[in-house]
Scaffold this motif. Structure first.
Motif, mmCIF file in Angstrom:
data_model
loop_
_atom_site.group_PDB
_atom_site.id
_atom_site.type_symbol
_atom_site.label_atom_id
_atom_site.label_comp_id
_atom_site.label_asym_id
_atom_site.label_seq_id
_atom_site.Cartn_x
_atom_site.Cartn_y
_atom_site.Cartn_z
ATOM 1 N N VAL A 172 1.038 -11.306 -7.500
ATOM 2 C CA VAL A 172 1.791 -11.983 -6.443
ATOM 3 C C VAL A 172 0.856 -12.285 -5.277
ATOM 4 N N SER A 173 0.944 -13.483 -4.733
ATOM 5 C CA SER A 173 0.128 -13.839 -3.569
ATOM 6 C C SER A 173 0.613 -13.079 -2.344
ATOM 7 N N VAL A 174 -0.244 -12.972 -1.349
ATOM 8 C CA VAL A 174 0.108 -12.287 -0.095
ATOM 9 C C VAL A 174 -0.186 -13.222 1.074
ATOM 10 N N PRO A 175 0.842 -13.580 1.892
ATOM 11 C CA PRO A 175 2.248 -13.254 1.640
ATOM 12 C C PRO A 175 2.764 -14.045 0.455
ATOM 13 N N LEU B 244 0.825 -1.209 0.000
ATOM 14 C CA LEU B 244 0.000 0.000 0.000
ATOM 15 C C LEU B 244 0.859 1.259 0.000
ATOM 16 N N ARG B 245 1.962 1.226 0.749
ATOM 17 C CA ARG B 245 2.865 2.382 0.764
ATOM 18 C C ARG B 245 3.518 2.568 -0.609
ATOM 19 N N LEU B 246 3.806 1.453 -1.272
ATOM 20 C CA LEU B 246 4.375 1.531 -2.613
ATOM 21 C C LEU B 246 3.420 2.238 -3.559
ATOM 22 N N LEU B 247 2.125 1.931 -3.445
ATOM 23 C CA LEU B 247 1.128 2.567 -4.299
ATOM 24 C C LEU B 247 0.880 4.014 -3.897
ATOM 25 N N GLN B 248 1.022 4.285 -2.605
ATOM 26 C CA GLN B 248 0.787 5.642 -2.099
ATOM 27 C C GLN B 248 1.883 6.599 -2.568
ATOM 28 N N ASP B 249 3.108 6.087 -2.597
ATOM 29 C CA ASP B 249 4.262 6.946 -2.864
ATOM 30 C C ASP B 249 4.707 6.861 -4.322
ATOM 31 N N CYS B 250 3.794 7.028 -5.250
ATOM 32 C CA CYS B 250 4.159 7.019 -6.657
ATOM 33 C C CYS B 250 3.202 7.914 -7.432
ATOM 34 N N THR B 251 3.565 8.184 -8.660
ATOM 35 C CA THR B 251 2.720 9.028 -9.500
ATOM 36 C C THR B 251 1.541 8.221 -10.045
ATOM 37 N N GLY B 252 0.567 8.929 -10.584
ATOM 38 C CA GLY B 252 -0.596 8.262 -11.144
ATOM 39 C C GLY B 252 -0.248 7.352 -12.298
ATOM 40 N N GLU B 253 0.761 7.741 -13.104
ATOM 41 C CA GLU B 253 1.152 6.902 -14.236
ATOM 42 C C GLU B 253 1.785 5.605 -13.771
ATOM 43 N N GLU B 254 2.561 5.696 -12.680
ATOM 44 C CA GLU B 254 3.227 4.495 -12.161
ATOM 45 C C GLU B 254 2.248 3.556 -11.462
ATOM 46 N N ARG B 255 1.195 4.131 -10.889
ATOM 47 C CA ARG B 255 0.332 3.355 -9.999
ATOM 48 C C ARG B 255 -0.337 2.184 -10.716
ATOM 49 N N ALA B 256 -0.820 2.379 -11.912
ATOM 50 C CA ALA B 256 -1.512 1.303 -12.628
ATOM 51 C C ALA B 256 -0.564 0.144 -12.917
ATOM 52 N N ALA B 257 0.660 0.464 -13.355
ATOM 53 C CA ALA B 257 1.629 -0.592 -13.665
ATOM 54 C C ALA B 257 2.036 -1.338 -12.402
ATOM 55 N N ARG B 258 2.249 -0.590 -11.318
ATOM 56 C CA ARG B 258 2.632 -1.243 -10.070
ATOM 57 C C ARG B 258 1.500 -2.107 -9.529
ATOM 58 N N LEU B 259 0.284 -1.638 -9.698
ATOM 59 C CA LEU B 259 -0.858 -2.404 -9.211
ATOM 60 C C LEU B 259 -0.965 -3.742 -9.943
ATOM 61 N N VAL C 12 9.146 -4.823 -2.055
ATOM 62 C CA VAL C 12 7.908 -5.341 -2.648
ATOM 63 C C VAL C 12 7.940 -5.159 -4.160
ATOM 64 N N LEU C 13 8.371 -3.994 -4.617
ATOM 65 C CA LEU C 13 8.438 -3.732 -6.046
ATOM 66 C C LEU C 13 9.468 -4.628 -6.723
ATOM 67 N N ALA C 14 10.633 -4.790 -6.086
ATOM 68 C CA ALA C 14 11.680 -5.645 -6.661
ATOM 69 C C ALA C 14 11.198 -7.080 -6.798
ATOM 70 N N PHE C 15 10.503 -7.587 -5.757
ATOM 71 C CA PHE C 15 10.037 -8.967 -5.846
ATOM 72 C C PHE C 15 8.935 -9.104 -6.894
ATOM 73 N N ALA C 16 8.042 -8.145 -6.961
ATOM 74 C CA ALA C 16 6.973 -8.209 -7.959
ATOM 75 C C ALA C 16 7.559 -8.223 -9.370
ATOM 76 N N ARG C 17 8.575 -7.412 -9.605
ATOM 77 C CA ARG C 17 9.227 -7.403 -10.912
ATOM 78 C C ARG C 17 9.984 -8.707 -11.161
#
Length: 307
Positions: free
Chosen positions: A125-128, A104-119, A171-176
């Protein structure tokens, strides 16, 4: 026990600070011992039932399921098993919460253009999360004739244990990383990373066990600030290939080793290590980085000798 010492279901509930409905529920499940019945056939309880009810409520306050409570009441030694199981489950729940918070912090701390790709990345990825996809990726690359014990050794070194308290960047590194190893294009001819070794030319167990020793030495030398060209790690690194090939270490062998090492550093593997490095614990040796450092040290040494 005299009749005056017995309590009705309502009196037992009042003494325990519980509702009549709760007491009746546990009584119907056979968890509260009856001390007798009234002339009208109503249940009567004594101090033993009160002690049992208080124990049940204590266990339920810890959120133990009723079946686990029943196991504990049946035999005292079951408490240790139940507690251990609950701690494992709670650990998994906490890991999921920490991963969700970082996501959630990853999505909070990014621009609108980045948010869709990060989402999209996070949603895959499953949680956990788990590292099964990473292990499958390496199993597809490793030589098929590699002994099982060596495969396990390699997987332990190349698949990171995920951090218990991940940062948004992790979180971003693992998702990628997960997206990289799960890309269906890797199954197409010519897209999968090339096997690190020509088939049949090396004794695989000898090589991988020798490389493990070289990586350990390299980690120590780098930690001490030493140049890998001057230490035993590089010699051990080359010797692992020479011994596995059944040949002697020589300047010619070292020159011939360079194309093989370049083959193992393709774009997919290079990106894997770039993303995975931040997921390893601080101070933990990262095999990909060690292999790269040793390969570079050998290349520099060979070039210097050739010049």
């Amino acid at each position: 026990m005299v009749a005056e010492a017995l309590w009705s279901i309502g009196e037992l509930a009042e003494r325990a600070g519980a509702t009549v409905k709760t007491v009746r529920y546990y009584s119907d499940r056979g968890l509260l011992p009856e001390a007798g019945r009234s002339s009208g056939g109503h249940r009567r309880y004594g101090p033993e039932a009160l002690d049992r009810l208080r124990l049940i409520r204590s266990l339920r306050v810890l959120d133990l399921p009723v079946p686990d409570v029943e196991r504990v009441l049946e035999r005292d030694e079951a408490l240790e098993e139940v507690v251990a199981g609950q701690l494992r489950e709670l650990g998994s729940q906490l890991a999921a919460l920490r991963w969700r918070e970082a996501s959630l912090r990853l999505l909070q701390d990014c621009t609108g253009e980045e948010r869709a790709a990060r989402l999209r990345l996070i949603g895959a990825v499953s949680v956990p999360p788990d590292t099964a996809a990473l292990a499958r990726f390496w199993r597809r690359i490793l030589p098929v004739r590699l002994p099982g014990r060596v495969v396990s050794m390699v997987l332990d070194a190349v698949v990171p244990e995920l951090p218990e308290e991940p940062s948004p960047a992790q979180v971003l590194a693992f998702a990628r990383l997960h997206a990289l190893v799960s890309d269906p294009r890797l199954d197409r001819p010519g897209s999968r990373p090339a096997p690190p070794l020509p088939d049949g030319e090396y004794r695989l167990a000898v090589l991988y066990e020798g490389l493990a020793e070289a990586y350990t030495l390299a980690s120590a030398e780098l930690r001490d600030g030493r140049d890998l060209r001057d230490g035993g790690a590089l010699h051990c690194f080359v010797a692992a290939y020479a011994d596995a090939r059944g040949t002697a270490d020589s300047p010619a062998f070292r020159r011939g080793l360079l194309p093989l090492l370049a083959r193992s550093d393709g774009p997919v593997i290079t990106r894997y290590w770039k993303l995975a490095t931040g997921l390893f614990a601080p101070g933990e040796p990262v095999l990909g980085a060690l292999h790269h450092h040793l390969s570079v040290a050998l290349h520099v040494q060979v070039e210097a000798q050739a010049g």
